[in-house]
Design an enzyme around this catalytic site. Structure first.
Site, PDB file in Angstrom:
ATOM      1  N   LYS A 116       5.461 -17.043  -6.257  1.00 20.85           N
ATOM      2  CA  LYS A 116       6.688 -16.647  -5.540  1.00 20.85           C
ATOM      3  C   LYS A 116       7.833 -17.646  -5.745  1.00 20.85           C
ATOM      4  O   LYS A 116       8.988 -17.310  -5.521  1.00 20.85           O
ATOM      5  CB  LYS A 116       6.399 -16.433  -4.044  1.00 20.85           C
ATOM      6  CG  LYS A 116       5.462 -15.247  -3.773  1.00 20.85           C
ATOM      7  CD  LYS A 116       5.939 -14.382  -2.626  1.00 20.85           C
ATOM      8  CE  LYS A 116       4.933 -13.331  -2.209  1.00 20.85           C
ATOM      9  NZ  LYS A 116       5.000 -12.041  -2.833  1.00 20.85           N
ATOM     10  N   LYS A 204      -0.290  -3.865 -11.353  1.00 20.60           N
ATOM     11  CA  LYS A 204      -0.544  -3.194 -10.077  1.00 20.60           C
ATOM     12  C   LYS A 204       0.759  -2.630  -9.514  1.00 20.60           C
ATOM     13  O   LYS A 204       1.839  -3.138  -9.803  1.00 20.60           O
ATOM     14  CB  LYS A 204      -1.193  -4.156  -9.080  1.00 20.60           C
ATOM     15  CG  LYS A 204      -0.244  -5.037  -8.308  1.00 20.60           C
ATOM     16  CD  LYS A 204      -0.967  -5.677  -7.117  1.00 20.60           C
ATOM     17  CE  LYS A 204      -0.005  -6.433  -6.217  1.00 20.60           C
ATOM     18  NZ  LYS A 204       0.847  -5.588  -5.395  1.00 20.60           N
ATOM     19  N   LYS A 207       5.579  -3.090  -4.170  1.00 16.25           N
ATOM     20  CA  LYS A 207       6.816  -2.608  -3.565  1.00 16.25           C
ATOM     21  C   LYS A 207       8.029  -3.350  -4.094  1.00 16.25           C
ATOM     22  O   LYS A 207       9.132  -2.835  -4.096  1.00 16.25           O
ATOM     23  CB  LYS A 207       6.745  -2.620  -2.037  1.00 16.25           C
ATOM     24  CG  LYS A 207       6.433  -3.939  -1.375  1.00 16.25           C
ATOM     25  CD  LYS A 207       6.488  -3.774   0.144  1.00 16.25           C
ATOM     26  CE  LYS A 207       5.319  -4.389   0.872  1.00 16.25           C
ATOM     27  NZ  LYS A 207       5.164  -5.838   0.716  1.00 16.25           N
TER      28      LYS A 207
HETATM   29  P1  ATP Z   1       5.191  -7.521  -2.978  1.00 17.47           P
HETATM   30  O1  ATP Z   1       5.571  -6.934  -4.312  1.00 17.47           O
HETATM   31  O2  ATP Z   1       6.345  -7.785  -2.070  1.00 17.47           O
HETATM   32  O3  ATP Z   1       4.226  -8.675  -3.082  1.00 17.47           O
HETATM   33  P2  ATP Z   1       3.007  -5.732  -2.436  1.00 17.47           P
HETATM   34  O4  ATP Z   1       3.154  -4.267  -2.717  1.00 17.47           O
HETATM   35  O5  ATP Z   1       2.194  -6.570  -3.357  1.00 17.47           O
HETATM   36  O6  ATP Z   1       4.467  -6.327  -2.237  1.00 17.47           O
HETATM   37  P3  ATP Z   1       2.013  -7.112  -0.103  1.00 17.47           P
HETATM   38  O7  ATP Z   1       2.854  -7.136   1.142  1.00 17.47           O
HETATM   39  O8  ATP Z   1       1.995  -8.329  -0.983  1.00 17.47           O
HETATM   40  O9  ATP Z   1       2.458  -5.830  -0.961  1.00 17.47           O
HETATM   41  O10 ATP Z   1       0.521  -6.742   0.266  1.00 17.47           O
HETATM   42  C1  ATP Z   1       0.145  -5.997   1.424  1.00 17.47           C
HETATM   43  C2  ATP Z   1      -1.318  -5.605   1.276  1.00 17.47           C
HETATM   44  O11 ATP Z   1      -1.429  -4.528   0.322  1.00 17.47           O
HETATM   45  C3  ATP Z   1      -2.236  -6.727   0.784  1.00 17.47           C
HETATM   46  O12 ATP Z   1      -3.479  -6.664   1.490  1.00 17.47           O
HETATM   47  C4  ATP Z   1      -2.417  -6.407  -0.684  1.00 17.47           C
HETATM   48  O13 ATP Z   1      -3.624  -6.921  -1.192  1.00 17.47           O
HETATM   49  C5  ATP Z   1      -2.392  -4.862  -0.689  1.00 17.47           C
HETATM   50  N1  ATP Z   1      -1.891  -4.290  -1.961  1.00 17.47           N
HETATM   51  C6  ATP Z   1      -0.678  -4.526  -2.518  1.00 17.47           C
HETATM   52  N2  ATP Z   1      -0.517  -3.832  -3.663  1.00 17.47           N
HETATM   53  C7  ATP Z   1      -1.669  -3.121  -3.857  1.00 17.47           C
HETATM   54  C8  ATP Z   1      -2.128  -2.202  -4.883  1.00 17.47           C
HETATM   55  N3  ATP Z   1      -1.369  -1.876  -5.920  1.00 17.47           N
HETATM   56  N4  ATP Z   1      -3.371  -1.679  -4.760  1.00 17.47           N
HETATM   57  C9  ATP Z   1      -4.163  -2.016  -3.698  1.00 17.47           C
HETATM   58  N5  ATP Z   1      -3.790  -2.866  -2.704  1.00 17.47           N
HETATM   59  C10 ATP Z   1      -2.562  -3.425  -2.768  1.00 17.47           C
HETATM   60 MG    MG Z   2       2.026  -8.790  -3.114  1.00 10.30          MG
END
Ligand code: ATP
Ligand code: MG
Length: 337
Positions: A116, A204, A207
């Site tokens: 990050k 993956k 968001k």
């Molecule tokens: P960012 O891009 O801001 O990191 P993110 O989509 O990775 O956002 P997080 O807030 O980091 O979301 O993660 C929230 C939860 O969702 C965590 O438990 C993470 O492991 C899970 N998660 C995030 N992306 C995925 C995915 N593509 N598939 C399965 N689980 C996910």
């Molecule tokens: Mg994340």
């Protein structure tokens, strides 16, 4: 009585990846174990949210995040406790005390911090320190199990190290959460769920990815979902097969549809494997996802802010009681009281 604890940051609308990978598994665990006498703590870590940009209004995002859990089928009973982190001041207080136990060396090794902060000339101290706040979130409630995505496992190990060091210096104050291998076993999965990016299925779904068509958001309308699925990257094999290694795009579509339908992957795949009709498969997947998502959105719309706020307020009374008792124990051990 064992305790399960989890939280999802409320920075923006969530993706289908967050929903299928983190939210649905937690709802399933909560519905099962809360009836078996486990204490289940589901909190919205609003203090963690402000380490990065927040889309829209944080307070409203916090309410929406809880609506997601409820619309996903979270059952409320006397063992399920829901609260906002910033409404329980003991989290910040314990974070400070644990800051004086954590070391620069171990904090510098955190992959999430490295990722990050990478390439930035300056980043806020919160991005560096949030794993200690996370340790406080877990240790205040003596949580044994912390179901999280794989990207957060290193922070569970850090929590264990900080707690062990603290206990060694000041006496047996903290319950040590289970090691990550036990956490995975408890979640009842072989491997953590990983939903892929629709455009680049090697990555993956996230968001924070800029490209809109790479991710399905939980508030997407059916037509938008269909458009994104129809445009998803597949392959040129002209034969449908479930294999993430060689056909990540098609496999991701099959995987999302099966999870959304709530049936086993093999049951969904057997109707399609060997066929060449990619377009028909995409239509079927779009249909499953958009229908289920529309149902989910309709359930969300029926949940009022008042209902959510009442749950928060009830849960915060409980959380403050448990957290303050543990904080007092810590303060006495350290010599502050
Ligand atoms: P960012 O891009 O801001 O990191 P993110 O989509 O990775 O956002 P997080 O807030 O980091 O979301 O993660 C929230 C939860 O969702 C965590 O438990 C993470 O492991 C899970 N998660 C995030 N992306 C995925 C995915 N593509 N598939 C399965 N689980 C996910
Ligand atoms: Mg994340």
């Amino acid at each position: 009585m064992k305790t399960i604890l989890t939280g999802i940051r409320a920075n923006s609308v969530l993706t289908l990846g967050n929903f299928l990978g983190a939210m649905l598994p937690m709802v399933r665990l909560s519905n099962k174990y809360s009836k078996e006498g486990y204490s289940v703590n589901i909190f919205v870590p609003d203090l963690h949210s402000i380490i990065s940009e927040v889309d829209g209004n944080l307070r409203e995002n916090t309410i929406r995040t809880l609506k997601y859990y409820l619309a996903a089928g979270l059952e409320i009973n006397e063992n399920v406790h829901i609260y906002r982190q910033s409404y329980v001041p003991a989290h910040s207080e314990l974070c400070w005390i644990l800051n004086c136990t954590a070391t620069m060396g171990e904090m510098n090794r955190m992959t999430q911090y490295k990722e990050k902060s990478e390439g930035k000339s300056s980043c806020n101290v919160g991005i560096f320190d949030y794993p200690v706040l996370m340790a406080a979130d877990i240790l205040l409630y003596s949580a044994n199990y912390v179901p999280l995505g794989e990207d957060q496992f290193q922070h569970i190990e850090l929590t264990r190290n900080i707690a062990e060091r603290f206990n060694h210096k000041y006496g047996e104050v903290f319950v040590i959460p289970e090691a990550t291998a036990e956490q995975v076993k408890f979640m009842g999965v072989e491997k953590a769920i990983r939903i892929r990016d629709l455009i680049d299925p090697e990555k993956k779904m996230s968001k924070s990815t800029a490209a809109e068509n790479s991710k399905i958001m939980l508030d997407d309308e059916p037509a938008k979902v269909a458009k994104k699925i129809m445009g998803a990257t597949t392959d040129s094999f002209e034969q449908i097969k479930f294999d993430f290694a060689t056909r990540p795009g098609i496999s991701n579509l099959l995987y999302m549809a099966a999870l959304m339908k709530g049936i086993s992957l093999s049951d969904f795949v057997k109707d399609w494997e060997g066929q060449s009709r990619y377009g028909d498969l995409k239509k079927a997947v779009a249909e499953v996802i958009s229908t289920r998502l529309a149902d989910f959105q309709a359930r969300m719309a029926k949940i009022s802010d008042e209902e959510v706020l009442a749950l928060f307020e009830e849960g915060e009374k409980y959380a403050n009681k448990i957290a303050n008792a543990k904080l007092l124990e810590v303060q006495k051990a350290v010599g502050l009281r």
